[in-house]
Design a protein around this motif. Sequence first.
Motif, short mmCIF file in Angstrom:
data_model
loop_
_atom_site.label_atom_id
_atom_site.label_comp_id
_atom_site.label_asym_id
_atom_site.label_seq_id
_atom_site.Cartn_x
_atom_site.Cartn_y
_atom_site.Cartn_z
N ILE A 117 0.82 -1.21 0.00
CA ILE A 117 0.00 0.00 0.00
C ILE A 117 0.86 1.26 0.00
CG2 ILE A 117 -0.31 0.13 2.50
CD1 ILE A 117 -3.31 0.89 1.79
N THR A 118 2.07 1.18 0.56
CA THR A 118 2.97 2.34 0.56
C THR A 118 3.36 2.72 -0.86
OG1 THR A 118 3.81 1.67 2.72
CG2 THR A 118 5.12 3.26 1.49
N VAL A 123 0.37 6.99 3.03
CA VAL A 123 -0.59 5.92 3.31
C VAL A 123 -1.77 6.47 4.10
CG1 VAL A 123 -0.96 3.75 4.57
CG2 VAL A 123 1.10 4.06 3.18
N LYS A 124 -1.50 7.32 5.10
CA LYS A 124 -2.59 7.92 5.88
C LYS A 124 -3.50 8.75 4.98
CE LYS A 124 -1.91 9.77 9.87
NZ LYS A 124 -1.38 10.53 11.01
N ALA A 125 -2.89 9.50 4.06
CA ALA A 125 -3.68 10.32 3.13
C ALA A 125 -4.51 9.43 2.20
CB ALA A 125 -2.77 11.23 2.32
N LEU A 126 -3.92 8.33 1.73
CA LEU A 126 -4.64 7.41 0.84
C LEU A 126 -5.82 6.79 1.57
CD1 LEU A 126 -4.49 6.02 -2.01
CD2 LEU A 126 -3.39 4.13 -0.80
N ARG A 127 -5.60 6.30 2.78
CA ARG A 127 -6.68 5.68 3.55
C ARG A 127 -7.77 6.71 3.89
NH1 ARG A 127 -5.37 0.43 5.11
NH2 ARG A 127 -3.16 -0.04 5.31
N ARG A 128 -7.37 7.94 4.18
CA ARG A 128 -8.34 9.00 4.47
C ARG A 128 -9.17 9.28 3.22
NH1 ARG A 128 -5.10 12.81 6.32
NH2 ARG A 128 -4.69 13.62 4.24
N LYS A 169 -6.85 -2.45 7.61
CA LYS A 169 -5.55 -3.04 7.98
C LYS A 169 -4.83 -3.67 6.79
CE LYS A 169 -6.58 -3.52 12.76
NZ LYS A 169 -5.81 -2.59 13.47
N THR A 170 -5.38 -3.54 5.60
CA THR A 170 -4.77 -4.11 4.40
C THR A 170 -3.40 -3.49 4.17
OG1 THR A 170 -6.91 -4.53 3.38
CG2 THR A 170 -5.03 -4.35 1.90
N THR A 171 -2.39 -4.34 3.96
CA THR A 171 -1.04 -3.85 3.70
C THR A 171 -0.61 -4.05 2.25
OG1 THR A 171 -0.05 -5.92 4.43
CG2 THR A 171 -0.26 -4.18 6.07
N HIS A 172 -1.20 -5.02 1.58
CA HIS A 172 -0.91 -5.27 0.16
C HIS A 172 -2.21 -5.18 -0.62
CE1 HIS A 172 2.82 -6.86 1.81
NE2 HIS A 172 3.32 -6.68 0.60
N LEU A 173 -2.15 -4.44 -1.72
CA LEU A 173 -3.33 -4.30 -2.57
C LEU A 173 -3.24 -5.31 -3.71
CD1 LEU A 173 -3.49 -0.40 -2.70
CD2 LEU A 173 -4.98 -1.93 -1.41
N THR A 174 -4.34 -5.99 -3.95
CA THR A 174 -4.41 -6.99 -5.01
C THR A 174 -4.64 -6.28 -6.35
OG1 THR A 174 -6.80 -7.27 -4.84
CG2 THR A 174 -5.43 -8.65 -3.40
#
Length: 100
Positions: A16-17, A34-39, A59-64
């Motif tokens: 996700i980073t 990452v915080k901005a993306l999740r927001r 809590k997803t760390t890897h995007l499919t």
Amino acid sequence: MKEQSYDWLLEGCHHITEVAVAYYPHYSYGYSAVKALRRSFSEHVLLLEALTAEGYTAKTTHLTPKQIIVIISFWGMPDHVKDTIGKNPYLAVPKKFGKI
């Protein structure tokens, strides 16, 4: 400045980073992006619903690949987003909730 290609985004899973930094390159640190993306996900209800349907959680760390396609279908490729923000800088300002 050389234009960056984001074709790598279309192949396989990505942390996700990596995706956050592609969409928010102006942040100094990856965790801030990452915080901005999740927001942004939480502010965009339809996008969040589509991502959740593909298995995304807070809590997803890897995007499919399917989750990445959902993001691209709503926002476009990161270079398109960068161009749009360049033309309309107010789009980069996060929305605030509550009374003004």
